[in-house]
Design a protein around this motif. Structure first.
Motif, PDB file in Angstrom:
ATOM      1  N   PRO A   1     -31.269  17.183   6.526  1.00 56.80           N
ATOM      2  CA  PRO A   1     -31.389  18.084   7.680  1.00 56.80           C
ATOM      3  C   PRO A   1     -30.745  19.438   7.386  1.00 56.80           C
ATOM      4  O   PRO A   1     -30.026  19.583   6.395  1.00 56.80           O
ATOM      5  CB  PRO A   1     -30.631  17.336   8.785  1.00 56.80           C
TER       6      PRO A   1
ATOM      7  N   GLY B   1     -28.281  22.318   7.062  1.00 57.01           N
ATOM      8  CA  GLY B   1     -26.827  22.290   6.941  1.00 57.01           C
ATOM      9  C   GLY B   1     -26.300  21.156   6.080  1.00 57.01           C
ATOM     10  O   GLY B   1     -25.099  21.012   5.909  1.00 57.01           O
TER      11      GLY B   1
ATOM     12  N   GLY C   1     -26.480  20.807   2.912  1.00 58.02           N
ATOM     13  CA  GLY C   1     -25.927  21.258   1.633  1.00 58.02           C
ATOM     14  C   GLY C   1     -26.952  21.396   0.526  1.00 58.02           C
ATOM     15  O   GLY C   1     -26.598  21.542  -0.648  1.00 58.02           O
ATOM     16  N   LYS C   2     -28.232  21.399   0.875  1.00 59.76           N
ATOM     17  CA  LYS C   2     -29.295  21.485  -0.131  1.00 59.76           C
ATOM     18  C   LYS C   2     -29.243  22.812  -0.892  1.00 59.76           C
ATOM     19  O   LYS C   2     -29.209  22.823  -2.124  1.00 59.76           O
ATOM     20  CB  LYS C   2     -30.681  21.334   0.535  1.00 59.76           C
ATOM     21  N   THR C   3     -29.243  23.910  -0.141  1.00 53.93           N
ATOM     22  CA  THR C   3     -29.254  25.227  -0.786  1.00 53.93           C
ATOM     23  C   THR C   3     -28.022  25.406  -1.669  1.00 53.93           C
ATOM     24  O   THR C   3     -28.110  25.893  -2.800  1.00 53.93           O
ATOM     25  CB  THR C   3     -29.338  26.339   0.278  1.00 53.93           C
ATOM     26  N   THR C   4     -26.881  24.978  -1.164  1.00 57.66           N
ATOM     27  CA  THR C   4     -25.639  25.078  -1.940  1.00 57.66           C
ATOM     28  C   THR C   4     -25.798  24.345  -3.281  1.00 57.66           C
ATOM     29  O   THR C   4     -25.489  24.904  -4.338  1.00 57.66           O
ATOM     30  CB  THR C   4     -24.464  24.465  -1.133  1.00 57.66           C
TER      31      THR C   4
HETATM   32  N1  ADP Z   1     -21.745  31.475   2.443  1.00 57.72           N
HETATM   33  C1  ADP Z   1     -21.305  30.498   3.244  1.00 57.72           C
HETATM   34  N2  ADP Z   1     -20.105  30.587   3.871  1.00 57.72           N
HETATM   35  C2  ADP Z   1     -19.657  29.605   4.677  1.00 57.72           C
HETATM   36  N3  ADP Z   1     -20.310  28.460   4.918  1.00 57.72           N
HETATM   37  C3  ADP Z   1     -21.507  28.300   4.336  1.00 57.72           C
HETATM   38  C4  ADP Z   1     -22.078  29.306   3.475  1.00 57.72           C
HETATM   39  N4  ADP Z   1     -23.276  28.855   3.036  1.00 57.72           N
HETATM   40  C5  ADP Z   1     -23.440  27.648   3.608  1.00 57.72           C
HETATM   41  N5  ADP Z   1     -22.401  27.312   4.379  1.00 57.72           N
HETATM   42  C6  ADP Z   1     -22.220  26.025   5.102  1.00 57.72           C
HETATM   43  O1  ADP Z   1     -22.334  24.969   4.167  1.00 57.72           O
HETATM   44  C7  ADP Z   1     -23.081  23.903   4.710  1.00 57.72           C
HETATM   45  C8  ADP Z   1     -24.300  23.617   3.843  1.00 57.72           C
HETATM   46  O2  ADP Z   1     -25.195  24.717   3.894  1.00 57.72           O
HETATM   47  P1  ADP Z   1     -26.524  24.784   3.033  1.00 57.72           P
HETATM   48  O3  ADP Z   1     -26.215  24.475   1.626  1.00 57.72           O
HETATM   49  O4  ADP Z   1     -27.162  26.099   3.318  1.00 57.72           O
HETATM   50  O5  ADP Z   1     -27.365  23.582   3.665  1.00 57.72           O
HETATM   51  P2  ADP Z   1     -28.959  23.355   3.738  1.00 57.72           P
HETATM   52  O6  ADP Z   1     -29.598  24.198   2.691  1.00 57.72           O
HETATM   53  O7  ADP Z   1     -29.123  21.894   3.530  1.00 57.72           O
HETATM   54  O8  ADP Z   1     -29.378  23.763   5.122  1.00 57.72           O
HETATM   55  C9  ADP Z   1     -23.422  24.302   6.134  1.00 57.72           C
HETATM   56  O9  ADP Z   1     -22.455  23.747   6.976  1.00 57.72           O
HETATM   57  C10 ADP Z   1     -23.319  25.809   6.120  1.00 57.72           C
HETATM   58  O10 ADP Z   1     -22.986  26.303   7.377  1.00 57.72           O
END
Ligand code: ADP
Ligand code: MG
Length: 315
Positions: free
Chosen positions: A35, A37, A39-42
């Motif tokens: 879902p 948030g 952590g996929k993109t991270t």
């Molecule tokens: N640059 C950032 N600073 C602070 N929190 C972040 C940042 N990027 C992502 N997050 C947080 O890290 C978590 C994972 O985000 P993300 O990897 O974008 O998930 P997804 O791609 O699965 O939606 C989320 O809770 C998001 O709010």
């Protein structure tokens, strides 16, 4: 082979992913599902070397990406989630620009252009402005940019987000086609999306891997319940109670029988098929069975149960 080992990433105090482990085999299409948030993109940005993890390591063919980032970048193509593109540029100029940044010019560029025009299906829009393209074509151009250097690994972050149903069908077909030659990781928050193209899926929830396997693996490992709904007449209270006594695995979830008629909902562990026994019991007991229908646990139920909001923060 890509090996993700114990990846953890904090943004300040926010833990985005924690102890993430999975592998991707050569030539595989891996669906990275979770879902918003999760952590996929991270995770994908770490694999593509654009982001440094707080802890953990990624290996590509036993090379640590932290130590070989330059070499490995040339082997990876990345289609980011929000792909920024210069709207006022013709597609061809954008490709020239991306290629030259990788040192691909002259004849090598001509070859590369021929290749991505074919594989991404963008020949007909080569001289159009990026800003005038449909979202579907823009995504194809994004893919062409990601593949201009002919990487063996292709990483796509939510490639079908924002596309209409026809464009989604097209991009799925394109990803499947590309997956024949390349190792692919494709993220999505939609199960059907991943099911349609991936050989295997890793499910991420609140920064942690909660499942890893093929559809069949995941179904087999799921301790679900099968549900059977019966509409009956002439069912006495005593015979209904007798059913649960005779079959100890069966639970009566709903008993909506009045004057012997109505609905019964039964539950029993998946992996068993008790329909025949239940039907036999009904006949023996003199019930008139008007309808009997089964609902099996589906992959959607599994995904929902694995990614359900628990209300607690992860840390
Ligand atoms: N640059 C950032 N600073 C602070 N929190 C972040 C940042 N990027 C992502 N997050 C947080 O890290 C978590 C994972 O985000 P993300 O990897 O974008 O998930 P997804 O791609 O699965 O939606 C989320 O809770 C998001 O709010
Ligand atoms: Mg994302």
């Amino acid at each position: 082979m890509i090996r993700v080992e114990n990846l953890t990433k904090y943004y300040g105090d926010v833990c985005a992913i924690k102890d993430v482990n999975f592998t991707v085999h050569d030539g595989e299409i891996l669906g990275f599902l979770g879902p918003n948030g999760a952590g996929k993109t991270t995770t994908l940005r770490i694999i593509t070397t654009y982001l440094t993890p707080t802890a953990g390591t990624v290996y590509i063919d036993d090379l640590n990406i932290a130590e070989h980032s330059n070499e490995l970048r040339s082997r990876i193509g990345y289609l980011p989630e929000l792909n920024p593109m210069y709207a006022e540029m013709p597609v061809i100029d954008l490709l020239v620009f991306v290629a030259s940044a990788r040192g691909i010019t002259g004849r090598r560029f001509k070859e590369a252009l021929g290749r991505v025009m074919e594989s991404c299906g963008i020949r007909e829009v080569l001289h159009r402005l990026v800003g005038e393209l449909s979202k579907g074509y823009r995504q194809r151009v994004g893919l062409a940019m990601a593949m201009i250097h002919d990487p063996e690994i292709l990483i796509m972050d939510e490639p079908s987000a924002g596309l209409d149903p026809n464009q989604i069908v097209e991009i799925r077909a394109l990803i499947k086609e590309l997956g024949k030659e390349k190792t692919v990781i494709m993220s999505s928050h939609i199960l059907q999306e991943v099911q349609a193209v991936a050989d295997r899926m890793v499910i991420l929830n609140k920064g942690q891997v909660v499942a890893d396997g093929t559809t069949t693996d995941l179904m087999a490992g799921f301790e679900g319940k099968a549900q059977l709904t019966l509409e009956v007449k002439k069912a006495t209270k005593k015979s209904i109670q007798g059913l649960a006594t005779k079959f100890t695995d069966i639970q009566i979830q709903v008993d909506n029988i009045k004057n012997g008629a109505g609905i019964l909902e039964l539950e029993y562990p998946t992996g068993q098929d008790l329909r025949e026994q239940i039907f036999g019991y009904a006949v023996e007991s003199g019930w008139v069975v008007l309808e009997m229908s089964r609902r099996q646990a589906r992959l959607e139920d599994i995904f929902r149960s694995l990614t359900v909001e628990e209300g607690g923060a992860h840390a």
